[in-house]
Design an enzyme around this catalytic site. Structure first.
Site, mmCIF file in Angstrom:
data_model
loop_
_atom_site.group_PDB
_atom_site.id
_atom_site.type_symbol
_atom_site.label_atom_id
_atom_site.label_comp_id
_atom_site.label_asym_id
_atom_site.label_seq_id
_atom_site.Cartn_x
_atom_site.Cartn_y
_atom_site.Cartn_z
ATOM 1 N N GLU C 60 0.828 -1.121 0.133
ATOM 2 C CA GLU C 60 -0.063 -0.035 -0.147
ATOM 3 C C GLU C 60 0.920 1.260 -0.109
ATOM 4 O O GLU C 60 0.538 2.190 -0.610
ATOM 5 C CB GLU C 60 -0.928 0.111 1.223
ATOM 6 C CG GLU C 60 -2.338 -0.790 1.094
ATOM 7 C CD GLU C 60 -2.139 -2.585 1.041
ATOM 8 O OE1 GLU C 60 -0.945 -2.913 1.573
ATOM 9 O OE2 GLU C 60 -3.022 -3.258 0.731
ATOM 10 N N HIS C 129 -10.935 -4.873 10.251
ATOM 11 C CA HIS C 129 -11.434 -4.724 9.018
ATOM 12 C C HIS C 129 -12.769 -3.953 8.714
ATOM 13 O O HIS C 129 -13.511 -4.020 8.047
ATOM 14 C CB HIS C 129 -11.803 -6.164 8.261
ATOM 15 C CG HIS C 129 -10.648 -7.035 7.702
ATOM 16 N ND1 HIS C 129 -9.865 -7.577 8.759
ATOM 17 C CD2 HIS C 129 -10.010 -6.847 6.500
ATOM 18 C CE1 HIS C 129 -8.737 -7.979 7.996
ATOM 19 N NE2 HIS C 129 -8.838 -7.783 6.568
HETATM 20 C C1 LIG Z 1 -2.365 -4.625 4.112
HETATM 21 C C2 LIG Z 1 -3.337 -5.447 3.407
HETATM 22 N N1 LIG Z 1 -3.777 -5.290 2.140
HETATM 23 C C3 LIG Z 1 -4.553 -6.161 1.667
HETATM 24 C C4 LIG Z 1 -5.217 -6.874 2.490
HETATM 25 C C5 LIG Z 1 -6.624 -7.872 1.765
HETATM 26 N N2 LIG Z 1 -5.766 -9.261 1.529
HETATM 27 C C6 LIG Z 1 -5.981 -10.234 2.656
HETATM 28 S S1 LIG Z 1 -5.532 -11.674 2.126
HETATM 29 C C7 LIG Z 1 -4.637 -11.074 0.879
HETATM 30 C C8 LIG Z 1 -3.832 -11.924 0.065
HETATM 31 C C9 LIG Z 1 -2.551 -12.515 0.686
HETATM 32 O O1 LIG Z 1 -2.165 -13.724 0.183
HETATM 33 P P1 LIG Z 1 -1.004 -14.332 0.617
HETATM 34 O O2 LIG Z 1 -0.014 -13.652 1.466
HETATM 35 O O3 LIG Z 1 -0.369 -15.047 -0.270
HETATM 36 O O4 LIG Z 1 -1.644 -15.338 1.868
HETATM 37 P P2 LIG Z 1 -2.817 -16.616 1.576
HETATM 38 O O5 LIG Z 1 -3.943 -15.831 1.576
HETATM 39 O O6 LIG Z 1 -2.541 -17.004 0.103
HETATM 40 O O7 LIG Z 1 -2.638 -17.486 2.379
HETATM 41 C C10 LIG Z 1 -5.244 -9.848 0.630
HETATM 42 C C11 LIG Z 1 -4.730 -8.783 -0.497
HETATM 43 C C12 LIG Z 1 -4.891 -7.000 3.545
HETATM 44 N N3 LIG Z 1 -5.673 -7.791 4.347
HETATM 45 N N4 LIG Z 1 -3.871 -6.448 4.104
#
Ligand SMILES: Cc1ncc(C[n+]2csc(CCOP(=O)(O)OP(=O)(O)O)c2C)c(N)n1
Ligand SMILES: Cc1ncc(C[n+]2csc(CCOP(=O)(O)OP(=O)(O)O)c2C)c(N)n1
Ligand SMILES: [Mg+2]
Ligand SMILES: [Mg+2]
Lengths: 330, 359, 330, 359
Positions: C60, C129
């Site tokens: 971000e 959230h």
């Molecule tokens: C700082 C932030 N940006 C965006 C999000 C929204 N978000 C939640 S999970 C996610 C994807 C995360 O992917 P990964 O780190 O690969 O973990 P996985 O869900 O595959 O276990 C996003 C973009 C968030 N929670 N926090």
């Protein structure tokens, strides 16, 4: 009582609390070898060693998070931000981790952590280095926010903040480090959440906090010579806020000026006004007037900066305005 | 902080450092242990299948991220920890919590938002915490818990303990600033933290290759002079072997490790995300499902004659009963009392009033 | 007029403005291939290609900065935050870069950039959230802050925000995407900084913004059946704030309730109260009452979450309270 | 975004890529150019010596960070740029601004906080901006301008231009999250940005080794599959050679580069910081001052018979006159009018009202 600087008062508080409790440590940029960017931590590295006085890389988000982790498992971190302007980078850790951990965990993990450093405008540091952050921080449930004005308050409140089992944001006045005041030799603490009536008068209440309390005291002294008697309510802790101290004063004077260092929109002053109108509605003889920084980024040029900042002259005009006197702000 | 001496020697990559490999290999003969691993993984699987059911019925609300397909990572790592070690993770936390021994009842009640939930219904799916297990929570802001893990490592070192902190994260985390700042400090200060990337290839709908400028992301550790390894995350023994090396490094040398454990999520990102179609094909999914970590372990044990169909069915039945019991428990648990709304915002103690916390 | 969802209204605004001006592009997490985490950008990748609809890593702070850089040299970025909760990580770029660039450069570099995404609590997303960010953002000079309540407002205001040559923070209601309303087929824009009187009545003013405007309209409709007639002032843009719309209404009704989504301390509602007491002091028949989120992190459990959120029942009680009627909040 | 093809080939480290070296070497024969480089560096030096004087007299306020000792970096890089390229930097920005051709009068008036300053007195020492020179400012939050530079690179690519963005930063920046996020995106998206680390060994009072877990910080680029080089920052030709390679890579291939240019700051961090004593010794300082970039260039030219004492003195006199003129100009410039306080907060135009900006 000894007369010492605000800086030394903070330094004493840090030293005493680190001696008292070996779970307390200080971490931040330049706190150790350099003895603090503002020398607040002078001598602590020498006294407590490099495990308890820790220089960090420039990584506000990271080392604030390190503090949160250490606090979760029983240490009592004091995280110094070189100034609160840089702490914005770490606000996610304050807002989303520190302030919510106890609640999200259903009461399992409290957070005994202090985030501290200078806040507010100094002299000609321009837009990015001249911000007051109490209005943002006090918005957050789950933390306390402290803004001491004098050496006495600085020491007593910092000691309480370090002992508190909750996250405390402690905002020091960048312009206050060299100011002096009486501080007892013997140990004392000041409870968080209690305002202090720093001047007494029955004509008008000036409600304020932090560095602005000094301005308010000056104003009260000046106006006293004109026969205008002001209460100066220094909130000291802005969250939780001592609403009773505010309303007690306003019920007596029936008039209030709110003096704040930062910007106006949704600022601390607005909240104080809200408490006053809610609790003292029938006691008010005039609308509350606010004195605050001009609603612009801080300019560098000396004359513009002066014009932007809240000061004694503007506060006097505000007091006269709520008293419907000549010379009041139009 | 203790200055960094020459650590190049101690910092060989995980691939070559074979610290505890022998000890781990010995384990391969231990049927008891293998059954435990299988049980742990199957419990996670059945629990989450049941959670999905409860979600569909509206008994669970909000976001709910299932771990199905990744169970060998939680089980392979956590099974090697001591009770006094620490675990911290993301919102995708059910598997880790169960592997760590958190009560299925307490978790399910938490998912149902009930008073008997591990967090009294305040945290929900994304925020499971259990102080008794040193389980430091599921965290919802991507990247934010990584510096927190570094801080736990700092506290361990501060107290002179030999615990470790195990920090799980998704592969997207390696692109966040928090990751970078946290790993730099952990290496600079020699902290006993094991950062485990569960590389399931997608962060929501974004394939790793579209988010990271390098694809062997464990190599990011080189920027911090940190030990590292890449691991097959569908093979619980491969996970244990790599983790065991990292564990030795952390316990005996107080050095951090970055493990990239390659795995796959068999479900959508969260309950509202289709399992395949938008960002990954059905074919790709099917290919990966073939390497279901539970199926692999079971097959291996079956081949070795360590478990037969009947024993397997019995284990499954028992687990299903546990899961059903957690559902029943959660269902009967009351809603939190309304006064709870204003509780747990602040504590009213000070350092004087609390006994010494143990790190 | 077509009846479309808030989501589609935003989608139309994005599409139309991207067609109109090829300097406009959209960047953020999951905006392209995934068609938007909330599908607001559906179809845009296919229409405008991968240079103008850009998926980012989870970074971000970084991609907000990318937007700032692109805006400095003549592009018109729209930076989508998946939700504003994550934007806290990027607030340094909003507060210290975007909002101050024009000022620090002495007028040389304006910032035509929109930061947008869902804000506020949805359902059971728990503490990290579920946050409303207008109170923090409106504190900052040098930006505009927009919080549309209806599909009509969402489209017209987003188009204006994209055309504005200043940084605009555009807060969409996470719960509003599926709500429907009338939106003209022909092109229109809604000027920033103008409130709308969404219901008319002379007994009490309800001042509000964003998602809460829907609650306020419901309340007005409900109370109308009891013979209580409310003005509903939907601020739409909260910075700059349409103070005149507020004071005009309150001077007519002499009573006001402020309804806000977020926390109370130094919240937007406090600022509205400040404007009212300053400009309508002699017109007020009762203290202004605020309705806001409980001053706690958002809990997950359904019943606690419901109790924490401002809603119609609480607003009705507040209206009755300022009218000194039975059934009013004590 | 255009997908990344195989770029390994194009990504050799700066050390081996010799793209424009020949062109640069040719330059070594160009006395004219050498005199220009000397002039640029000496102007920065004299200007800042004068600033220090003005600061002592209270004519300049706030923070003021001098660049003395590092002039070969600004001059060596910026001298190779085109007018339509972009430059962005930190609070330590006087040298870069002068090297880019910003008017000494405008800068000094800005430092004095006067109406004729480049930013009308609103920015001060840390925030020099000049739109006519594509000088995108001095920025005060450590790390924050690095993603901004990435964004400028993005805009260049978006428009299909062949400009580059040159981004200066101190070595502390490599530990910030902003740096990490920005470089990952620049490499992922192939953006024409040259990130120049001016490694003067200290971030305020913190030596690099106490802040970064690796000491050859240009190697951080490996985490982003980015071209990189380490450069002697006291030799203006070495700087030009390395920068020229990076420039070619950016212009012709739209690929970013990370250059670590090793230099030294001869003054304290800012005006309130002692030159030596707390965090570095006098002996260390003296050792480095021997490699004053201006002295080195002058000596080399003198040896080659390209400049003699008289010519040098003349150049110095002329420069001193320019600097004195900037002082006089600034001194006579009025304070900004008070109305200016409320100007430049917002513009009142929309996209309809402004002509197309040029990237
Ligand atoms: C700082 C932030 N940006 C965006 C999000 C929204 N978000 C939640 S999970 C996610 C994807 C995360 O992917 P990964 O780190 O690969 O973990 P996985 O869900 O595959 O276990 C996003 C973009 C968030 N929670 N926090
Ligand atoms: C985010 C942030 N943290 C801290 C500071 C205070 N600060 C200003 S300059 C500086 C040191 C920077 O060192 P380096 O990047 O090496 O640049 P140099 O000053 O040596 O040119 C620090 C800590 C800041 N401006 N921003
Ligand atoms: Mg993933
Ligand atoms: Mg440096």
């Amino acid at each position: 009582m000894a007369i010492i600087t605000y800086r030394d008062a903070l330094n004493q508080a840090l030293r005493e609390e680190m001696e008292r409790d070996d779970r307390v440590f200080l971490m931040g940029e330049e706190v150790a070898v350099y003895q603090g960017a503002y020398k607040v931590s002078k001598g602590l590295l020498q006294e407590f060693g490099e495990m308890r006085v820790v220089d960090t890389p420039i990584a506000e988000l990271g080392f604030a998070g390190v503090g949160v982790g250490a606090a979760m498992v029983g240490l009592r971190p004091i995280i110094e931000f070189m100034t609160w302007n840089f702490a914005v980078l770490a606000f996610d850790q304050i807002l989303n981790s520190a302030s919510k951990m106890l609640y999200m965990s259903g009461g399992q993990y409290n957070m005994p952590i202090v985030f501290r450093g200078p806040s507010g405008a100094a002299l000609q540091l321009a837009a990015q280095h001249s911000q007051a952050f109490e209005s943002w921080l006090m918005h957050i449930p789950g933390i306390k926010v402290v803004t001491p004005a004098t050496p006495y308050d600085a020491k007593g409140l910092l000691k309480s903040s370090i002992r508190d089992d909750n996250p405390v944001c402690f905002l020091e006045g960048e312009m206050l480090y060299n100011t002096k005041g009486e501080v007892p030799e013997e140990e004392y603490v000041i409870p968080l959440g209690k305002a202090e009536l720093k001047r007494e008068g029955d004509h008008c209440s000036i409600i304020t906090n932090g560095k602005m309390a000094l301005v308010a005291m000056n104003v009260a002294d000046t106006l006293a010579k004109e026969g205008i008697r002001c209460d100066v309510v220094d909130l000291r802790t802005v969250r939780p806020m001592d609403v009773e101290a505010i309303t007690t004063s306003v019920r007596k004077t029936n008039r209030a000026v709110v003096l704040e260092e930062g910007w106006k929109m949704a600022g601390i002053g607005a909240q104080i006004v809200d408490f006053i109108q809610r609790d003292c509605f029938d006691h008010l003889d005039a609308p509350v007037v606010r004195v605050h920084q001009a609603d612009v980024p801080m300019p560098y040029a000396k004359n513009l900066e002066r014009a932007a900042k809240p000061d004694a002259a503007k506060t006097i005009a505000a007091v006269k305005k709520v008293m419907y006197l000549d010379g009041g702000e139009k | 902080m203790a200055k960094k001496k020459s650590v190049t020697r101690a910092r060989a990559t995980g691939k070559s450092a074979k610290a505890d490999a022998a000890a781990v290999d010995a384990v391969r003969g231990d049927v008891e242990l293998r059954l435990e691993l299988l049980h742990s993984m199957l419990l996670q699987r059945r629990f989450e299948e049941k959670s999905a059911e409860a979600y569909a019925l509206g008994k669970i609300g909000g976001f709910c991220h299932l771990y199905i397909g990744q169970e060998a990572v939680s089980t392979g790592t956590i099974s090697l920890l001591r009770p006094d070690d620490y675990v911290i993770t993301t919102y995708r936390d059910h598997g880790h919590a169960l592997a760590r021994g958190m009560s299925p009842r307490g978790i399910m009640a938490e998912l149902f938002g009930r008073a008997d939930g591990v967090a009294g219904g305040k945290g929900g799916s994304m925020h499971l915490f259990d102080r008794n297990l040193n389980f430091l929570g599921g965290h919802g802001i991507v990247g934010a818990h990584v510096p927190i893990a570094t801080g736990v490592g700092f506290a361990i070192k501060y107290r002179g303990g030999d615990q470790v902190c195990l920090c799980f994260m998704g592969e997207s985390v390696v692109n966040t600033g928090a990751f970078h700042e946290a790993l730099n400090m952990a290496s600079l200060w020699h902290l006993p933290v094991i950062y485990v990337i569960e590389n399931n290839r997608y962060g929501m709908g974004t394939a790793l290759e579209r988010a990271s400028s390098i694809h062997d992301i464990y190599e990011r550790a080189a920027s911090y002079d940190m030990a590292r390894a890449m691991v097959d995350g569908q093979d619980v023994f491969a996970v244990r072997e790599a983790f065991s090396e990292a564990l030795t490094r952390a316990r005996t040398e107080q050095l951090p490790t970055l493990l990239e454990i390659r795995t796959y999520r068999f479900m959508g990102h969260s309950m509202s995300d289709a399992v395949s179609g938008t960002y990954r094909t059905k074919a790709e999914l099917d290919e990966h499902v073939k390497r279901d970590p539970i199926v692999l372990l079971r097959a291996m044990m079956q081949e070795a004659g360590e478990i037969d169909d009947a024993a397997m069915a019995k284990m499954d039945e028992e687990i299903k009963a546990v899961v059903q019991d957690s559902w029943d428990f959660a269902d009967q648990s009351p809603e939190p009392p309304l006064e709870a709304l204003y509780e747990d915002v602040l504590v009213d103690t000070t350092s004087d009033a609390r006994e010494e916390a143990t790190v």
